[in-house]
Design an enzyme around this catalytic site. Structure first.
Site, short mmCIF file in Angstrom:
data_model
loop_
_atom_site.label_atom_id
_atom_site.label_comp_id
_atom_site.label_asym_id
_atom_site.label_seq_id
_atom_site.Cartn_x
_atom_site.Cartn_y
_atom_site.Cartn_z
N ASP A 69 -2.12 7.55 -6.26
CA ASP A 69 -0.75 6.92 -5.92
C ASP A 69 0.00 7.72 -6.99
OD1 ASP A 69 -1.88 5.29 -4.01
OD2 ASP A 69 -1.07 3.22 -4.80
N GLY A 117 0.31 -1.39 0.25
CA GLY A 117 0.44 0.20 0.00
C GLY A 117 1.23 0.85 0.51
N LEU A 118 1.94 1.32 -0.45
CA LEU A 118 2.95 2.41 -0.10
C LEU A 118 3.60 2.83 -1.89
CD1 LEU A 118 5.43 1.23 2.79
CD2 LEU A 118 3.46 2.76 2.23
N GLY A 119 3.07 2.65 -2.49
CA GLY A 119 3.03 3.07 -4.07
C GLY A 119 3.92 2.55 -5.05
N SER A 120 4.27 0.94 -4.75
CA SER A 120 5.59 0.44 -5.34
C SER A 120 5.48 1.02 -7.01
CB SER A 120 6.08 -0.43 -4.93
OG SER A 120 5.18 -1.69 -4.60
N SER A 121 4.35 0.94 -7.56
CA SER A 121 4.06 0.28 -8.45
C SER A 121 3.87 1.22 -9.67
CB SER A 121 2.71 -0.53 -9.14
OG SER A 121 1.30 0.12 -8.44
N ALA A 122 3.28 2.18 -8.56
CA ALA A 122 2.98 4.11 -9.66
C ALA A 122 4.87 4.35 -9.36
CB ALA A 122 2.22 4.31 -8.58
N ALA A 123 5.35 4.36 -8.58
CA ALA A 123 6.67 4.72 -8.16
C ALA A 123 7.34 4.34 -9.08
CB ALA A 123 6.71 4.67 -6.82
C1 MEV Z 1 -4.65 1.95 -3.56
O1 MEV Z 1 -2.75 2.79 -2.50
C2 MEV Z 1 -5.63 3.37 -3.18
C3 MEV Z 1 -7.03 2.81 -3.18
O2 MEV Z 1 -7.59 3.78 -3.01
C4 MEV Z 1 -6.75 2.65 -4.94
C5 MEV Z 1 -7.14 3.67 -5.34
O3 MEV Z 1 -7.37 5.08 -5.67
O4 MEV Z 1 -6.93 3.14 -7.17
C6 MEV Z 1 -7.75 1.91 -2.89
#
Ligand code: MEV
Length: 316
Positions: free
Chosen positions: A151, A104-110
């Site tokens: 992200d 949940g720390l944004g690794s794919s977008a980063a």
């Molecule tokens: C994921 O980092 C955050 C979510 O709100 C999904 C999104 O924003 O696309 C769960």
């Protein structure tokens, strides 16, 4: 990162954590994310000849043989190569990350963001934030299906951002305190959590929408908490948000245990951060000493790793 002469292009992004509004942001409500500079993503592109190759923690070899887990970064590479007219033949694309994946720390977008910067750098192009965002979203759609875009924006920002429906605003912050981010050690399941909530929203639209709406309002109210240094109010809102996210089925036993431990150790509030069903929590501590107590308590309660973001230290 192994050095092999001057890179043709480099790109840098950092992790993010969502302070308020995960999940509700998918339905157009407001959300706030902050950079987590302790964790970063760096890309270097070198000319080495032969077929294009990638080197990363998860796979090293010809681009053409990359596993489906790298579908997002590969989509970013293809999109950026097309957008900036940079042929891939002969390139070695080196990705070095300290951002744990699926937390949940944004690794794919980063990763996508750093790749896009590296290709723009190779083409000597100064790209706008919008151009960057659009290319990262191409990769995020491949990785996540229906990403809100939060992200993509947050991993490319040095300052807190408010995001709603594709529109971003940089947020002023005078709040003094430390955000402690702690990993449950369990992989987050953003895609599964987003799909589960979508089903719930179809089955119980009024019930679900009232909760998503409340999450969006908490994010909007948190804007003033950050700007006017209202730590206690922000902490209360964070804990309320966690309760709503739990009701919506995106928390987990491990996340709930860490949230309880953080508040018992003196955090002003705590919540899951990111896609949920695993991944990380974020807790707000008013002083460095309390941040140390909260960190200790989180590890005793099962956290496998933690990071502290001090709001008074500017992000470089
Ligand atoms: C994921 O980092 C955050 C979510 O709100 C999904 C999104 O924003 O696309 C769960």
């Amino acid at each position: 990162m192994e050095r092999r002469g001057a890179a043709l292009g480099t790109g840098h992004t950092r992790a993010k954590f969502i302070l308020m509004g995960e999940h509700s942001v998918v339905y157009g409500h407001s959300a706030i994310a902050l950079p987590l500079p302790a964790l970063s993503m760096d890309v270097e592109v070198h000319a080495v000849g032969g077929a294009a190759r990638i080197r990363s923690e998860y796979f090293s070899g010809p681009l053409a043989d990359a596993p489906s887990t790298l579908a997002g970064p590969i989509a970013a590479i293809n999109a950026a190569s097309g957008a900036f007219d940079v042929p891939l033949d002969g390139l070695l694309i080196d990705i070095e990350s300290s951002i744990p994946a699926e937390r949940g720390l944004g690794s794919s977008a980063a990763a996508a963001g750093a790749l896009v910067h590296a290709f723009a750098d190779m083409a000597h192009r100064r790209i706008s934030d919008r151009e960057h965002y659009d290319l990262v979203q191409v990769a995020e759609r491949v990785a996540h299906g229906t990403p809100s875009g939060l992200d993509a924006v947050a991993t490319n920002s040095r300052v807190p951002v408010l995001f709603a429906g594709g529109i971003t605003a940089a947020l002023p912050m005078t709040l003094q305190g430390s955000f402690v981010i702690a990993d449950t050690g369990v992989r987050g399941r953003t895609r599964v959590a987003v799909a589960g909530l979508r089903r719930l929203r179809e089955e119980r639209p009024v019930w679900a929408e009232s909760r998503l709406d409340r999450l969006g309002r908490l994010a909007e109210d948190a804007v003033a908490d950050l700007a006017e240094a209202r730590g206690e109010a922000l902490g209360v809102r964070m804990s309320e948000a966690h309760g709503i996210l739990s009701e919506l089925g995106v928390s987990s036993r491990e996340l709930d245990v860490l949230v309880t431990a953080a508040t018992a150790a003196g955090a002003l509030g705590a919540k899951l951060t990111g896609g949920g069903q695993g991944g990380c929590v974020v807790a707000l501590a008013p002083t460095p000493a309390i941040a140390a107590d909260v960190t200790r308590a989180l590890h005793v309660a099962g956290a496998t790793r933690s990071w502290v973001y001090d709001t008074m230290v500017p992000v470089t």
